[in-house]
Scaffold this motif. Structure first.
Motif, PDB file in Angstrom:
ATOM      1  N   SER A   7     -42.476  29.398   0.946  1.00 51.19           N
ATOM      2  CA  SER A   7     -43.686  29.452   1.778  1.00 51.19           C
ATOM      3  C   SER A   7     -43.350  29.679   3.250  1.00 51.19           C
ATOM      4  CB  SER A   7     -44.484  28.157   1.610  1.00 51.19           C
ATOM      5  OG  SER A   7     -43.754  27.038   2.077  1.00 51.19           O
ATOM      6  N   THR A   8     -42.247  29.100   3.725  1.00 55.91           N
ATOM      7  CA  THR A   8     -41.872  29.289   5.126  1.00 55.91           C
ATOM      8  C   THR A   8     -41.494  30.741   5.404  1.00 55.91           C
ATOM      9  OG1 THR A   8     -41.079  27.005   5.248  1.00 55.91           O
ATOM     10  CG2 THR A   8     -40.328  28.514   6.956  1.00 55.91           C
ATOM     11  N   LEU A  37     -42.288  33.487   3.592  1.00 59.50           N
ATOM     12  CA  LEU A  37     -43.458  34.354   3.439  1.00 59.50           C
ATOM     13  C   LEU A  37     -44.456  34.141   4.571  1.00 59.50           C
ATOM     14  CD1 LEU A  37     -44.175  34.208  -0.407  1.00 59.50           C
ATOM     15  CD2 LEU A  37     -43.267  36.123   0.903  1.00 59.50           C
ATOM     16  N   GLY A  38     -44.667  32.873   4.943  1.00 57.75           N
ATOM     17  CA  GLY A  38     -45.615  32.586   6.013  1.00 57.75           C
ATOM     18  C   GLY A  38     -45.184  33.204   7.330  1.00 57.75           C
ATOM     19  N   GLY A  85     -45.725  27.940  -3.492  1.00 59.08           N
ATOM     20  CA  GLY A  85     -45.168  28.752  -2.423  1.00 59.08           C
ATOM     21  C   GLY A  85     -46.182  29.702  -1.810  1.00 59.08           C
ATOM     22  N   SER A 114     -47.927  29.395   1.879  1.00 59.52           N
ATOM     23  CA  SER A 114     -47.545  30.456   2.817  1.00 59.52           C
ATOM     24  C   SER A 114     -48.748  30.994   3.580  1.00 59.52           C
ATOM     25  CB  SER A 114     -46.848  31.596   2.069  1.00 59.52           C
ATOM     26  OG  SER A 114     -47.754  32.274   1.212  1.00 59.52           O
TER      27      SER A 114
END
Length: 390
Positions: free
Chosen positions: A100-101, A103-104, A267, A271
């Protein structure tokens, strides 16, 4: 004598001392109330001949857990089963936070792109994932995995000794032993040591103004502990190859559909929120910083990496902590798709033993401890990246 006698009283006028004292009193009251309630409930349950306590943790569990990151079989104790659930929860949460980090960060930067198509696609990504409940997405990803991939007997083989089916992804694995655990610990120690050495060299370079070649020291710090551990422990690197049978595949390590669906769901959902946090953090940096960076010859990627993001972190990190905490707690939805996390293992344990209060207390304590650990780490990191007034 009068001065020494009145010193404790004078301490009460100190704001910091009073703040600590109030917190100690509050914690003592909470602990006291909790002990009173626990004693009262235990007494009432004993009057009705209902078993209490944690003695059941030493009894054999007698049930199978479909996926485990540590060794487990049905003859192990309930304590071991709960430990499996804890590790399963922690690992899927760590992977989900990492996904998620990354992609975010990418989507958040894409939301500010001067390319209208890219910015629009990033907007659709964020709105689609933020406005649909996570549980529905878990059902969707799990159903897609089970429906799209073939059964085990017709498993795809995208690479030699790698099998993909609706039973999951099976790849070759290392036959693990305690020596490998020692090497892994040495690898982690090497990474920490290399990070510390790099930080010290950077501080020395800033203080002296001289550009010194430090990469050999960093590489030595990174590779030294693992190589030393390999020489001392001498682990056997034996590969466990998968073997395809008529109805099942034996050997190797399996990534189950439940783990994959939970990882993708957590995730992607997190994100989207992190992308908006990153976008807000970048927008908080004044346009003058961009113009100053371009004036000294930095292109856009260098400006983002070296100038904008370091300043945006002071805005990004606090809400990012809440996002990480939500991701960790949302992993409890794994029970809906059959992933054996802490909640699912605890439910099975409670159904077999009938001791629901103890089971709920255990996984509440685990979630509380992990949440506090994440908060402490993120607060420490936030203090390091915060701007310091001069």
């Amino acid at each position: 004598m009068a001065s020494s006698a009145s010193s404790p009283v004078r301490l009460l006028y100190d704001v910091r001392v009073r703040a600590v004292l109030y917190q100690v009193v509050a914690v003592a009251l909470v602990v006291g109330v909790g002990l009173y309630l626990f004693g009262n409930v235990s007494r009432k349950l004993a009057e009705q001949n209902i078993a209490t306590g944690f003695d059941y943790l030493s009894r054999p569990a007698g049930f199978v857990i479909s996926q485990s990151f540590i060794r487990y079989d049905s003859g192990d104790t309930y304590a071991r089963a709960l430990l499996v659930g804890i590790f399963n929860t922690i690992w899927v949460s760590i992977f989900a936070v990492t996904v998620s980090t990354l992609l975010g960060l990418i989507v958040g930067i894409a939301r500010l792109s001067r390319n209208p198509l890219l910015a629009f696609l990033a907007l659709i990504y964020v709105e689609a994932l933020r406005n649909v409940p996570l549980l529905l997405y878990l059902f969707l990803w799990y159903a897609l995995i089970v429906a799209v991939f073939p059964p085990v007997r017709e498993a795809w083989q995208p690479l030699p000794e790698v099998f993909l089916s609706n039973g999951g992804l099976i790849v070759p694995s290392l036959r693990w032993s305690s020596a490998h655990t020692g090497v892994l610990a040495a690898v982690i120690a090497g990474i920490v040591l290399a990070f510390f050495v790099a930080s010290r060299l950077r501080s020395r370079r800033v203080a002296s103004g001289q550009n010194q070649t430090g990469w050999p020291i960093i590489v030595a710090a990174l590779l030294g502990p693992p190589l030393l551990a390999i020489l001392l422990l001498q682990p056997d690197f034996v590969i466990n190859w998968p073997e395809k049978g008529r109805f099942r595949i034996t050997g190797g390590v399996q990534v189950t559909p439940e783990f994959t669906a939970l990882l993708v769901g957590l995730g992607l959902s997190a994100s989207a929120g992190i992308a908006e946090i990153v976008r807000a953090g970048i927008l908080s940096v004044g346009r003058g910083q961009w113009e100053a960076a371009r004036a000294v010859g930095l292109h856009d990627r260098q400006t983002m990496r070296l100038v904008v993001l370091p300043q945006a972190l002071r805005v990004i990190v606090p809400p990012l902590t809440s996002s990480y905490l939500s991701t960790f707690k949302n992993s409890s939805l794994a029970i809906a798709i059959g992933y054996p996390d802490l909640v699912m293992v605890s439910n099975t344990t409670m159904n077999q033993t009938g001791q629901a209060i103890e089971g709920i207390a255990i996984f509440m304590l685990v979630y509380l401890s992990m949440s506090i650990t994440i908060s402490l780490f993120m607060n420490w990191y936030n203090a390091r990246v915060a701007l310091v007034e001069r």
